[in-house]
Motif scaffolding. Structure first.
Motif, short mmCIF file in Angstrom:
data_model
loop_
_atom_site.label_atom_id
_atom_site.label_comp_id
_atom_site.label_asym_id
_atom_site.label_seq_id
_atom_site.Cartn_x
_atom_site.Cartn_y
_atom_site.Cartn_z
N GLY A 149 -15.85 -16.62 -39.32
CA GLY A 149 -16.02 -18.02 -38.95
C GLY A 149 -16.50 -18.86 -40.11
O GLY A 149 -16.03 -19.99 -40.31
N VAL A 150 -17.43 -18.33 -40.89
CA VAL A 150 -17.94 -19.06 -42.05
C VAL A 150 -16.83 -19.32 -43.06
O VAL A 150 -16.65 -20.45 -43.55
CB VAL A 150 -19.10 -18.30 -42.72
N LEU A 151 -16.06 -18.28 -43.39
CA LEU A 151 -15.00 -18.43 -44.38
C LEU A 151 -13.93 -19.43 -43.92
O LEU A 151 -13.51 -20.30 -44.69
CB LEU A 151 -14.36 -17.07 -44.65
N THR A 175 -13.33 -13.69 -29.76
CA THR A 175 -12.11 -14.10 -30.45
C THR A 175 -11.75 -15.54 -30.10
O THR A 175 -11.41 -16.36 -30.98
CB THR A 175 -10.94 -13.18 -30.06
N ILE A 176 -11.82 -15.88 -28.82
CA ILE A 176 -11.54 -17.25 -28.39
C ILE A 176 -12.57 -18.21 -28.99
O ILE A 176 -12.23 -19.33 -29.40
CB ILE A 176 -11.53 -17.34 -26.85
N ALA A 177 -13.82 -17.75 -29.06
CA ALA A 177 -14.88 -18.60 -29.61
C ALA A 177 -14.66 -18.90 -31.09
O ALA A 177 -14.98 -20.00 -31.56
CB ALA A 177 -16.24 -17.95 -29.40
N VAL A 178 -14.13 -17.94 -31.84
CA VAL A 178 -13.80 -18.18 -33.25
C VAL A 178 -12.75 -19.29 -33.34
O VAL A 178 -12.86 -20.22 -34.15
CB VAL A 178 -13.30 -16.90 -33.93
N CYS A 179 -11.73 -19.22 -32.49
CA CYS A 179 -10.70 -20.26 -32.47
C CYS A 179 -11.29 -21.61 -32.07
O CYS A 179 -10.93 -22.65 -32.63
CB CYS A 179 -9.58 -19.87 -31.51
N ASN A 180 -12.21 -21.59 -31.10
CA ASN A 180 -12.86 -22.83 -30.69
C ASN A 180 -13.66 -23.45 -31.82
O ASN A 180 -13.70 -24.68 -31.98
CB ASN A 180 -13.79 -22.57 -29.51
N SER A 181 -14.30 -22.61 -32.63
CA SER A 181 -15.09 -23.15 -33.74
C SER A 181 -14.19 -23.81 -34.78
O SER A 181 -14.54 -24.84 -35.36
CB SER A 181 -15.93 -22.04 -34.40
N LEU A 182 -13.00 -23.23 -34.99
CA LEU A 182 -12.05 -23.85 -35.92
C LEU A 182 -11.52 -25.17 -35.36
O LEU A 182 -11.36 -26.15 -36.09
CB LEU A 182 -10.89 -22.88 -36.19
N VAL A 203 -15.58 -29.04 -25.86
CA VAL A 203 -14.71 -27.90 -25.53
C VAL A 203 -15.39 -26.56 -25.82
O VAL A 203 -15.45 -25.70 -24.93
CB VAL A 203 -13.36 -28.02 -26.27
N PRO A 204 -15.94 -26.32 -27.03
CA PRO A 204 -16.64 -25.04 -27.25
C PRO A 204 -17.85 -24.86 -26.34
O PRO A 204 -18.12 -23.75 -25.87
CB PRO A 204 -17.06 -25.12 -28.72
N PHE A 205 -18.58 -25.96 -26.08
CA PHE A 205 -19.75 -25.86 -25.21
C PHE A 205 -19.36 -25.42 -23.80
O PHE A 205 -19.98 -24.53 -23.21
CB PHE A 205 -20.49 -27.19 -25.16
#
Length: 337
Positions: A303-305, A154-161, A191-193
């Motif tokens: 994440g794609v959408l 969930t946090i990673a999805v936010c990071n990708s955005l 940050v995501p890395f």
């Protein structure tokens, strides 16, 4: 008889500022090239040619590895393999998207921005794919079923955005505030890395403290982290071309080295994840729940959408640039004498 002419190249002072790269003095393509010109330019030596091929060729390598895994893993019905499916899809996507971005980024000013918006989106999705596989296969034993483990994706999805939004925004301030733009873009990917790599840092430090045995996976993870840090250094430093402008226009500039290090690092990461996946399967299956559709393919779809939505918003927000202003900077079109 039909003859095919390669596009004309330009020096740095002949192209608009938005197309210029630090330390690269020559080898620029026309900033309003046609799609055919862009494709043809990948077969002549420009300052983008090596950038194109250093990500296009690895795409085929990762596709080959993916096809081999398809023959040995049951991606359709085995939920334990779904994180690896997501990861393999994304390590094939990001180099291909980058290659396309470098190929077609000189069709216009707006096309350049949009091409790199998609490039940033693919990289941010790759960071999400890393998080999904790490949560499923690489989490330290003592962290399994912890709060961080349960909310890692969930946090990673936010990071990708955050990554896509910040990197796309950085292009809007690039001309007025180039240093701020570089800081924003670098932070968007760092940050995501760093978040994704927290489980790896913990496992490596635990081994340094003597609380774990030798591991082939950790050796590959170490190589991956080394090349990841080298990739970040090259991206931020613009070395070696900053020290000798014009000497590395065609071969050896930082972006080419950055591409190579990124691909080599991804190779070691893939090997490490595959090793963790197979060697830890029995323990993970007995101590944690199987990967869910929502936490793997569902997270990828979300994440794609969301990332496409962000790219769309920034693309619509791009300022209109009159065509005359770009073509006037270079004079004749590549097809003209």
């Amino acid at each position: 008889m039909l003859t095919l002419r390669l596009p004309q190249l330009f020096d740095i002072h002949q192209v608009p500022k938005v197309f210029r790269e630090d330390g690269i003095m020559s080898g620029y393509r026309h900033p309003s090239s046609s799609a055919l010109d862009c494709i043809l330019s990948s077969f002549q030596m420009t300052n983008e040619t090596v950038n194109i091929w250093t990500h296009f060729l690895p795409t085929w390598y990762f596709l080959w590895r993916f096809s081999m895994l398809c023959s040995t893993l049951d991606f359709l019905t085995d939920s334990y393999s779904w994180p690896m499916l997501v990861y393999m899809l994304l390590i094939c996507l990001y180099p291909f998207t980058s290659s396309c971005a470098h190929t077609f980024s000189t069709m216009s000013t707006k096309a350049r921005h949009v091409c790199y918006f998609f490039d940033y989106g693919a990289l941010s999705l790759y960071s999400l794919g890393c998080a999904i596989t790490y949560a499923s296969y690489a989490m330290p034993d003592s962290w399994v079923n912890s709060w961080l483990h349960q909310h890692f994706v969930t946090i990673a999805v936010c990071n990708s955005l955050f990554c896509t939004s910040m990197s796309c925004y950085s292009r809007f301030v690039e001309l007025q505030f180039p240093h701020i733009s570089k800081i924003l873009r670098t932070a968007a990917f760092v940050v995501p890395f760093l978040f994704d790599s927290v489980p790896l840092f913990y496992r490596l430090l635990s081994c340094c403290w003597g609380s774990c045995g030798p591991s082939e996976a950790l050796a590959s993870h170490s190589y991956h982290l080394f090349f990841a840090f080298l990739t970040c250094f090259l991206f931020a430093s613009h070395l070696p071309e900053r020290l000798a402008p014009g000497r590395f226009d065609y071969i050896g500039h930082s972006h080419q080295l950055f591409h190579i290090c990124a691909v080599v690092g991804t190779h070691f990461q893939m090997e490490a994840v595959l090793t963790d996946m197979s060697s830890r399967k029995e323990w993970l299956m007995s101590h944690s729940a199987s990967p869910s559709f929502l936490g793997t393919l569902g997270a990828l779809a979300l994440g794609v959408l969301l990332n496409l939505g962000i790219i769309g918003i920034f693309s619509v927000g791009l300022p209109r640039t009159p065509h005359q202003s770009t073509s006037a900077s270079c004079g004749a079109h590549p097809h003209q004498e």
